[in-house]
Design a protein around this motif. Structure first.
Motif, short mmCIF file in Angstrom:
data_model
loop_
_atom_site.label_atom_id
_atom_site.label_comp_id
_atom_site.label_asym_id
_atom_site.label_seq_id
_atom_site.Cartn_x
_atom_site.Cartn_y
_atom_site.Cartn_z
N TYR A 1 0.63 -1.05 0.05
CA TYR A 1 -0.16 0.13 -0.04
C TYR A 1 0.93 1.21 -0.02
N ALA B 1 -7.40 -3.99 -3.89
CA ALA B 1 -6.21 -3.80 -3.01
C ALA B 1 -5.20 -3.44 -3.60
N ARG C 1 -8.91 0.50 4.13
CA ARG C 1 -8.19 -0.50 5.09
C ARG C 1 -8.14 0.03 6.32
N TYR D 1 -6.61 -8.02 11.10
CA TYR D 1 -5.88 -7.07 10.22
C TYR D 1 -5.61 -7.91 8.67
N ILE E 1 -8.99 -8.26 7.15
CA ILE E 1 -9.37 -7.00 6.45
C ILE E 1 -8.70 -7.01 4.98
N ASP E 2 -7.21 -7.32 4.86
CA ASP E 2 -6.60 -7.33 3.80
C ASP E 2 -7.28 -8.53 2.85
N LEU F 1 -10.20 -7.16 1.23
CA LEU F 1 -10.19 -6.26 0.37
C LEU F 1 -9.76 -6.81 -1.23
#
Length: 197
Positions: free
Chosen positions: A15, A140, A149, A183, A186-187, A190
């Motif tokens: 990112y 993503a 995110r 976490y 979440i990734d 996405l």
């Protein structure tokens, strides 16, 4: 699973590289080498844990799940290590990250990781709610997805700590990576949402 923390580290690098030139990303760019070192440290911790608990770990888990995931994570880090000097588009790494995420998720399901089901439900609900406010930038590795995110992480921490004494408001506060599974989810969410778009 420490693999989830390593995956989150790699996604942070991805990112940051995706947001090169963004004013809001300057602080992350300045800390890029620190993020690389953190990822390397988590990989070293993984090696240490595998050596320490080798006799207790299922051989199929070691050979099939952990080894494949570790190789993927090391490969991704090797590609992103010099990310600030990259001349290639970062989106080429998204399929690699998505494949690693699927492997980690499958391993978590196979080995009945505690809290996985409830965290997935909460992450999905938060993602669907917050993504409706976004303008469809659910790829993503895209800078807008990075902002989503961060919003998802903050909302997850807020909701899961409503009745807790803990005071972790952002991933930066979570030095022990106590919520690494969330976490990671979440990734993974996405990456999956980007694949559906």
């Amino acid at each position: 699973m420490i693999c989830t923390a390593i995956f989150v580290d790699n996604m942070r690098l991805l990112y940051v590289v995706s947001g090169l030139g963004q004013a809001a990303n300057q602080g992350n760019e300045e800390r890029y080498l620190e993020f690389v070192r953190m990822c390397e440290q988590h990989l070293a911790d993984l090696d240490t844990q595998v050596q320490r608990f080798h006799a207790l770990l299922d051989i199929n888990f070691l050979r099939n799940d952990l080894r494949e995931v570790e190789l993927g994570l090391r490969h991704l880090l090797a590609q992103l290590r010099h990310g600030l000097d990259m001349k290639v588009r970062v989106l080429r790494f998204i399929p690699i990250a998505a494949q690693i995420a699927r492997r980690i998720l499958a391993a978590c399901e196979r080995h009945d990781v505690e809290g996985l089901a409830s965290a997935r439900i909460l992450v999905d609900r938060i993602g669907r709610t917050l993504a409706t406010d976004d303008k469809g930038a659910l790829v993503a590795g895209n800078w807008e997805a990075f902002r989503l995110r961060l919003d998802m992480q903050t909302e997850f921490l807020k909701q899961c700590q409503q009745h807790s004494e803990m005071r972790i408001f952002t991933i930066a506060d979570d030095y022990a990576m106590g919520y690494a599974l969330a976490y990671f989810l979440i990734d993974a969410w996405l990456l999956d949402a980007g694949a559906r778009n």
